[in-house]
Write an enzyme that holds these catalytic residues in place. Sequence first.
Site, PDB file in Angstrom:
ATOM      1  N   CYS B 126     -13.256  52.451  44.242  1.00  0.00           N
ATOM      2  CA  CYS B 126     -14.441  52.116  43.446  1.00  0.00           C
ATOM      3  C   CYS B 126     -15.383  53.302  43.298  1.00  0.00           C
ATOM      4  O   CYS B 126     -16.294  53.265  42.483  1.00  0.00           O
ATOM      5  CB  CYS B 126     -15.211  50.976  44.082  1.00  0.00           C
ATOM      6  SG  CYS B 126     -14.403  49.406  43.904  1.00  0.00           S
ATOM      7  N   HIS B 377     -17.924  46.553  35.625  1.00  0.00           N
ATOM      8  CA  HIS B 377     -17.406  47.423  36.684  1.00  0.00           C
ATOM      9  C   HIS B 377     -15.938  47.800  36.417  1.00  0.00           C
ATOM     10  O   HIS B 377     -15.028  47.330  37.090  1.00  0.00           O
ATOM     11  CB  HIS B 377     -17.542  46.680  38.027  1.00  0.00           C
ATOM     12  CG  HIS B 377     -17.089  47.442  39.218  1.00  0.00           C
ATOM     13  ND1 HIS B 377     -17.101  48.829  39.295  1.00  0.00           N
ATOM     14  CD2 HIS B 377     -16.584  47.025  40.422  1.00  0.00           C
ATOM     15  CE1 HIS B 377     -16.632  49.215  40.480  1.00  0.00           C
ATOM     16  NE2 HIS B 377     -16.302  48.159  41.171  1.00  0.00           N
TER      17      HIS B 377
END
Lengths: 413, 413
Positions: B126, B377
């Site tokens: 991430c 995201h």
Amino acid sequence: MMMMTMNGRGCGVAVLAQRARRALGLGSCRRHAHAASASGDSRKVYVGGAGVVPVTRQQDVTLEQMGAQAVRAALADADMDPKSVQAVFVGNMMSGMLSKQQHLGPLIANAAGLDLVEASTTEACCGAGGAALRMAYLAVMSGELETVAVVGTELMTHADRETITEALATASHWATEGAKGETFVSLNGKLMAEYMRRYNVPHAKFFPFAQVAHNNAMTAAHAVFPDKPLTLDMYENAPVVTDPIQLFDASPTCDGAACVLLTSNPSLAARAGGKRVRVASSAAATDILAVAMREDPLHLRAVEKSAMDAMSRAGVTHADIDIFELHDAYTSMACLALENAGFVPHGEGVEFAADGHISLDGQLPIATFGGLKARGHPVGATGVYQAAEMFMQLNGTAGMNQVPNTEILLEGE
Amino acid sequence: MMMMTMNGRGCGVAVLAQRARRALGLGSCRRHAHAASASGDSRKVYVGGAGVVPVTRQQDVTLEQMGAQAVRAALADADMDPKSVQAVFVGNMMSGMLSKQQHLGPLIANAAGLDLVEASTTEACCGAGGAALRMAYLAVMSGELETVAVVGTELMTHADRETITEALATASHWATEGAKGETFVSLNGKLMAEYMRRYNVPHAKFFPFAQVAHNNAMTAAHAVFPDKPLTLDMYENAPVVTDPIQLFDASPTCDGAACVLLTSNPSLAARAGGKRVRVASSAAATDILAVAMREDPLHLRAVEKSAMDAMSRAGVTHADIDIFELHDAYTSMACLALENAGFVPHGEGVEFAADGHISLDGQLPIATFGGLKARGHPVGATGVYQAAEMFMQLNGTAGMNQVPNTEILLEGE
């Protein structure tokens, strides 16, 4: 110099390493005047130490353990306190696909006993190790980090053949190549066939590239083929993988990890009795990924540009280079690397090899520990193995594989 | 500042951006004395321009096209000649697993019309976008490269749910977590449950984090949820994903690409009528990857260290920071990011949010374009979206989402 040719897969990184004088900054910098002025300061990047895990075809440890083992070996080689390492830059291509494990940076850092350090993974397919090394070089040059551990690692042999073949093909332009059934081998087969056609070269002419690699691997403790001398008869009568590629033209599927420590701190790079080695320059370039979209598939523009840039930045010419660690994933790629890096004219690589110039005692030794062909090619680890081997050659610790009087070494991945 | 918290996945990168004075080097450097002396010279890294592709849940283009679109948008924003770009650093996590395509660097560079440039991909799950940005910052600081295009990109929605869940779980410690059935969501569920237990906080207390994100996304053209105001009733009655995580606690699966141009050339960073923005500092750290192996799962040491390091290098304190773009992949992670970065004491994040401090007109606005929660995201792209949004805020081009009088902005990934 490291040039990431990626089997012609579209990228090149060049790193040039040199034995450094004891008295830093005293007279050894004529050749580097250009590099120094280009970067605006005189920061130097040294190789503090190197560690290699023996390349195998059936590793019984995890990527995490293998990477950590390489880091610990490099720290021991450098006699360096682990606390000196501020970052771990990993080179890897296929861990997510083959081991369901991404985020190797913190994983390896932690397994090696390094806590809270900076860590990430750099991917550029077969050039991943070289790319991680390039990033670490830039990081140390920036002055933001003093010491970086560069770890190349790849675990491939636990997966089945079909899975590995598909994972490797993600290095192709998937939409126009991989998805159409092209593999690493088939694309390299086309390049080799085109070379043979254009220059009227029979298959046997590539034998010296395989022979030299296997010869050198025989005395390299970390090589995957340590006891395999190769004859022309064996080479010519080996099974065909993809016409015209035969078994001994290709590097093996294997596992491995290597680590080199880059540092700007001369005292961390000082070695009792050994030679101090510094990275004189590095450069990188990329070509069009899809081979069919290139003007000339035998013109590896990224290799050419990165090699020329690295030499120009270090202020050296081809004649100054004592060893060329090139990317010989295939015998034909070794030949193309020699030509595209500018050591021999296009079409003359096989003759150069036939004349004995690429042996340990030749004019331009290549694959001094066996190369990708016989040391082995754990994809994302390869560039770091090459850097570790450059370090051993320049540091005078290459043992039976030592090339004497080596001052400047170019690594091509 | 960018802090790669990776949902507590073990790494932190911090980047701090600041509006730069017109007259370079004249009086604007008190705060950066430390950073300047630490790096040994006074090289500055500016953001030349930024481009964002709207985040969607069904992108109909390839990774290659999406990345190239972001590069072209950034070049147009900067009014920069593509020839000025010497390297493309890509941030991506899952392309190999979900699209069978690695080697995004040369692919995107070429699709964007950049020939022979240096290119590679950086992966830190991430935090991949933030890690690529960190590498580019170091590269420009090194003086070896003047201008680097940082591209974050991820294409996720074309794969089925099971494949995505497994690909995301490769960010866990696979041997002890992913392989045992843990997913991104389940691991975050445990952290949230522990937070609720330790500080006696009911689920509804996390509502402000989701509310602010959705509010801010409503006026952000590139957000995935542009028209979705959120009520407490909707939040509390949403389906449970993994107890105690409910639908509006989690960021959506989506596709996107963003690009920022970093340059050391002040004239390339000059913008007609706009403000010049520079990266004041950056830092990175990693924690132990397996959550169960950490001493305290709510103590995100990597976030803490990278944030403190970035602030210390830039010579600023928490009080100097006008906006904090944090990693709110889950509402509870937004809370943990605020606490671990040191903006509020541990256990007081939810009260800080309840008091209105995180809104656009609050004391410390977060997620100013919707954050991971509502801008979206697209994993490896997120850090670069955040950087593009920091640039818009500091450059005064954030439109309806503009926070007035913003001078220093911290990005946490």
